[in-house]
Design a protein around this motif. Sequence first.
Motif, PDB file in Angstrom:
ATOM      1  N   ASP A 149       0.833  -1.208   0.000  1.00 47.19           N
ATOM      2  CA  ASP A 149       0.000   0.000   0.000  1.00 47.19           C
ATOM      3  C   ASP A 149       0.867   1.257   0.000  1.00 47.19           C
ATOM      4  N   ALA A 150       1.952   1.237   0.780  1.00 46.30           N
ATOM      5  CA  ALA A 150       2.839   2.402   0.838  1.00 46.30           C
ATOM      6  C   ALA A 150       3.513   2.637  -0.513  1.00 46.30           C
ATOM      7  N   ALA A 151       3.861   1.551  -1.199  1.00 49.27           N
ATOM      8  CA  ALA A 151       4.495   1.676  -2.515  1.00 49.27           C
ATOM      9  C   ALA A 151       3.542   2.288  -3.541  1.00 49.27           C
ATOM     10  N   LEU A 152       2.242   2.150  -3.307  1.00 51.81           N
ATOM     11  CA  LEU A 152       1.239   2.638  -4.255  1.00 51.81           C
ATOM     12  C   LEU A 152       0.841   4.094  -4.021  1.00 51.81           C
ATOM     13  N   GLU A 153       1.440   4.740  -3.046  1.00 52.88           N
ATOM     14  CA  GLU A 153       1.046   6.112  -2.738  1.00 52.88           C
ATOM     15  C   GLU A 153       1.282   7.039  -3.928  1.00 52.88           C
ATOM     16  N   GLU A 154       0.313   7.902  -4.169  1.00 54.76           N
ATOM     17  CA  GLU A 154       0.419   8.920  -5.218  1.00 54.76           C
ATOM     18  C   GLU A 154       1.378  10.013  -4.769  1.00 54.76           C
ATOM     19  N   PRO A 155       1.964  10.787  -5.669  1.00 57.13           N
ATOM     20  CA  PRO A 155       1.652  10.822  -7.097  1.00 57.13           C
ATOM     21  C   PRO A 155       2.538   9.926  -7.958  1.00 57.13           C
ATOM     22  N   ASP A 156       3.390   9.106  -7.358  1.00 57.45           N
ATOM     23  CA  ASP A 156       4.296   8.276  -8.147  1.00 57.45           C
ATOM     24  C   ASP A 156       4.265   6.834  -7.640  1.00 57.45           C
ATOM     25  N   PRO A 157       3.146   6.138  -7.837  1.00 58.46           N
ATOM     26  CA  PRO A 157       2.987   4.786  -7.307  1.00 58.46           C
ATOM     27  C   PRO A 157       3.890   3.769  -7.991  1.00 58.46           C
ATOM     28  N   VAL A 158       4.261   2.755  -7.226  1.00 61.92           N
ATOM     29  CA  VAL A 158       4.987   1.601  -7.766  1.00 61.92           C
ATOM     30  C   VAL A 158       4.005   0.436  -7.768  1.00 61.92           C
ATOM     31  N   LEU A 159       3.632  -0.001  -8.959  1.00 60.73           N
ATOM     32  CA  LEU A 159       2.640  -1.057  -9.127  1.00 60.73           C
ATOM     33  C   LEU A 159       3.313  -2.421  -9.207  1.00 60.73           C
ATOM     34  N   TYR A 160       2.817  -3.367  -8.421  1.00 57.99           N
ATOM     35  CA  TYR A 160       3.313  -4.749  -8.481  1.00 57.99           C
ATOM     36  C   TYR A 160       2.332  -5.613  -9.261  1.00 57.99           C
TER      37      TYR A 160
END
Length: 266
Positions: A149-160
């Motif tokens: 969830d932390a990796a997905l934070e906007e404005p630059d999310p990291v999608l797995y």
Amino acid sequence: MSTKTRAVMSRYPASKHGCPLPVEKKVGIALSGGGSHGAFTAGIIHTAFSTFLKDGKLPRVSVIAGTSTGSLVAALLAQFYGRFRGGKEPERALADLEHVYTKTSQNEVGILPSGTICKVWNLLTKGGLMDIAPLKLLVDKYYDQAFFDAALEEPDPVLYVADVIDMPTGFGKQFYSNAGHGRATMCEAIFASCAQPVVMTPATVSGHWSTDGGVREVIPFREPMRNGCTHILAVALNEPHIDPGNADAQQLYDTAGTFAGAGTTE
């Protein structure tokens, strides 16, 4: 600044991490499978990102896709980004990655019976030579939803993305960390992506018989491309035409750093 550049930049808000977001460059990582060869992938990721962490900045990555054992490496890398952003011991994710691929015993992955008769019995009664129930426990142990969830934070999310094969249809199926699947389903997807058919007992995702995503796509290029990545860094374990020659670890790191590009770090 060109009209095209201004148009692209207008779609991105300012980065809360104090760095400019990619303008015409969007980076993805694609990690292939290969069973125990996944330790090679883990080694590359561990070496490169340990150095990035030591430098205090990470390359800006938009998509991390994995198939087969690469889905497990990719999951730990996504969690590394989540830990880094939250200041929650990012080195712990790298330590977990190293532990999984250097300290995990055979019986913690799967139980392979001794003797041909026992193996055939497993194949006939369980659908695979090796009972990989322990692997499911291993995935569950290292999966932490909070860091995805932390990796997905906007404005630059990291999608797995975990890539699996849906056996009833024979088509690939992708499980995204931003699709609201929930912890249980994502753990099942990573587990199923690692489940080599025949060699390992079958896996299910939400009740659907699923198997190793590498059966159809050895290197998961498709998802980074589908999500708009213009540059994809791939670790290919089974492709004879992709050969780094005599590149050493530092050269691989330098290549990864050049690929990530100046001005696209966190």
